[in-house]
Write a protein that holds these residues in place. Structure first.
Motif, mmCIF file in Angstrom:
data_model
loop_
_atom_site.group_PDB
_atom_site.id
_atom_site.type_symbol
_atom_site.label_atom_id
_atom_site.label_comp_id
_atom_site.label_asym_id
_atom_site.label_seq_id
_atom_site.Cartn_x
_atom_site.Cartn_y
_atom_site.Cartn_z
ATOM 1 N N THR A 271 5.397 -1.476 -5.959
ATOM 2 C CA THR A 271 4.556 -2.320 -5.028
ATOM 3 C C THR A 271 5.363 -3.235 -3.843
ATOM 4 N N GLY A 272 6.573 -3.377 -3.998
ATOM 5 C CA GLY A 272 7.394 -4.018 -3.075
ATOM 6 C C GLY A 272 7.462 -5.477 -3.034
ATOM 7 N N PRO A 411 -7.708 5.710 -6.973
ATOM 8 C CA PRO A 411 -7.279 6.941 -6.465
ATOM 9 C C PRO A 411 -7.338 7.166 -4.948
ATOM 10 N N ASP A 412 -8.189 5.959 -4.169
ATOM 11 C CA ASP A 412 -8.339 5.896 -2.924
ATOM 12 C C ASP A 412 -7.231 5.319 -2.494
ATOM 13 N N VAL A 413 -6.280 4.748 -3.223
ATOM 14 C CA VAL A 413 -5.075 4.094 -2.636
ATOM 15 C C VAL A 413 -3.727 4.700 -2.869
ATOM 16 N N GLU A 426 3.783 -0.868 2.516
ATOM 17 C CA GLU A 426 3.106 -1.381 3.639
ATOM 18 C C GLU A 426 1.862 -1.729 3.694
ATOM 19 N N HIS A 427 1.179 -1.089 2.955
ATOM 20 C CA HIS A 427 -0.524 -1.477 2.728
ATOM 21 C C HIS A 427 -0.556 -2.938 2.132
ATOM 22 N N LEU A 428 0.226 -3.081 0.809
ATOM 23 C CA LEU A 428 0.186 -4.503 0.306
ATOM 24 C C LEU A 428 0.583 -5.526 1.007
ATOM 25 N N HIS A 429 1.641 -5.176 2.005
ATOM 26 C CA HIS A 429 2.279 -6.224 2.880
ATOM 27 C C HIS A 429 1.328 -6.603 3.738
ATOM 28 N N SER A 430 0.542 -5.708 4.255
ATOM 29 C CA SER A 430 -0.521 -6.058 5.221
ATOM 30 C C SER A 430 -1.575 -6.958 4.794
ATOM 31 N N VAL A 431 -1.910 -6.652 3.282
ATOM 32 C CA VAL A 431 -2.899 -7.727 2.453
ATOM 33 C C VAL A 431 -2.092 -9.151 2.477
#
Length: 446
Positions: A271-272, A411-413, A426-431
């Protein structure tokens, strides 16, 4: 002052009417202003001591209320630090004994046999009720603080930690060690990231079957998985860590173990998110916590079978709609894999976590505290330091006011067999750190 001028101290003992009115006055004064009956009708020395203690208590309550409004963490510390709990207990027991002595002395001053016969039971009963409300409730509060001290045993004595980039990241695990399994396997994996200022929580649900996750280069786990976690599932990291405990020699000293540290490292690679603390709940004892709370109310989206994968025969279901589940039923709701997918199961687990948090209202916790504390001390392990409890309780009060942001890695992620970790980071950082909209400049020339 003559006897006629002071009928409370020098009553007409021959008049049952006078003695009844006097009795009611003394009992009620003793309840609202402990020590006052002694000053008016008995030992002034004892009365002055009781009044002084009462006024000191009132002043303490006023100071506590003001402190709570200005600096609530200071009040939370009274109930989350062992030394502070002991001090509060001593004071509570002192007042419990003092009010017992004053109430019994007040009953002696009333001279109950001089009261009207039909009023004696009411006067005496009121005094006993006052005793239960003051001395009894205070003694019970001291007992609950003793229960609280026992609950503190699950927390560590480590030093406080600062937030990472403004957030505290906590790994929440639901562990299962069933008879059909070798060792412990976390069935429910959630990373809870909380903003250290606002209390806004982000709950990241991780599927237990994710494979091919990278291991951080600095992790001791690289000694075991030199090329990353290939075919092994993320929920198998716990067992891998425990089988290679030597690579985490300092884990026990910090209240953790090699299995937890291995799981943290693997999830950080996936997840980073740098994980600071963990909370692990024994799923086998999870039902006891639900029962201690008095059940949990949840909206069931679709019927859930109370049966294991591949079960046959007469199967019971949890029906759709708003349901109040007891511990055993809630456990089936969270764990059932009958005619459903792991993704659905993960969503149900997240729904249940949120519903349980909503049940932790002050009134509910206080009314059921002993059962909750007993269940918690048996099923929860964590490396959260005791020194941070006051801060986290304060932060949790902010968190409860905000709707948690939920990110389920479905599954969509991600592809659970071959996750794109660069995209996921990148996705989780943006959240966690959403871009702040810049304020538009004011038009020139006003």
């Amino acid at each position: 002052m003559t006897k006629l001028d002071n009928p409370i101290r020098y009553p007409d003992a021959g008049s049952s009417e006078v003695m009844t009115k006097r009795g009611w006055w003394l009992v009620l004064l003793g309840f609202f202003i402990p020590g006052a009956p002694q000053v008016l009708a008995g030992s002034r020395k004892l009365g002055r001591f009781g009044l002084g203690a009462t006024l000191t208590l009132w002043a303490g309550i006023v100071v506590a209320v003001i402190t709570y409004l200005v600096w609530p963490q200071a009040i939370y510390a009274l109930f989350t630090q062992r030394i502070a709990i002991t001090v509060v207990q001593v004071f509570l027991l002192f007042y419990a004994v003092l009010w017992l002595v004053l109430t019994l002395n007040t009953l002696r001053l009333v001279r109950i046999v001089k009261v009207k016969p039909r009023s004696r039971a009411f006067v005496a009963g009121t005094a006993v009720l006052a005793l239960l409300l003051t001395s009894g409730s205070t003694a019970y509060a001291a007992y609950l603080l003793n229960v609280q001290r026992g609950l503190l045993g699950i927390f560590t004595q480590a030093e406080r930690a600062e937030p990472i980039d403004g957030r505290y990241n906590i790994l929440l695990l639901g562990a299962d060690a069933g008879e059909d399994r070798e060792g412990v396997r976390p069935d429910s994996i959630t990373i809870v990231s909380v903003d250290a200022e606002t209390g806004q929580a982000v709950m990241v649900g991780v599927p237990r079957d994710v494979r091919n996750i990278p291991i951080p280069e600095a992790s001791p786990l690289m000694q075991v998985f030199t090329d990353g976690l290939d075919e092994g599932k993320v929920n198998g990291l716990y067992s891998s860590g425990m089988l290679n405990a030597g690579i985490y020699p300092d884990a026990a000293a910090s209240g953790s173990n090699a299995g937890i540290e291995a799981t943290k490292d693997g999830l950080e690679g996936l997840t980073g998110i740098t994980i600071q603390y963990y909370v692990m709940v024994d799923m086998a004892g999870f039902a006891h916590m639900i029962d201690a709370l008095g059940g949990v109310t949840i909206t069931v989206e679709s019927r859930v079978a109370m049966a294991g994968h591949g079960a046959t025969g007469n199967i019971q279901y949890i029906e759709p709609g708003v349901q109040k589940l007891d511990g055993g039923t809630a456990l089936w709701y969270a764990r059932s894999r009958f005619d459903t997918t792991d993704w659905d199961r993960m969503v149900r687990q997240r729904n249940l976590q949120v519903a349980i948090l909503e049940q932790f209202t002050p009134a509910n916790v206080l009314s059921k505290y002993q059962g909750i504390a007993d269940a918690g001390s048996q099923i929860i392990t964590t490396d959260i330091p005791e020194s941070m409890l006051a801060y986290f309780v304060d932060l949790a009060t902010k968190t409860k006011k905000l709707e948690p942001i939920r990110v389920d890695l479905g599954p969509d992620v991600i592809d659970q067999d071959n996750p794109d970790t660069a995209y996921l980071h990148e996705h989780l950082h943006s959240v966690l750190y959403p871009p702040v909209a810049e304020e538009s400049e004011a038009p020139a020339g006003g």
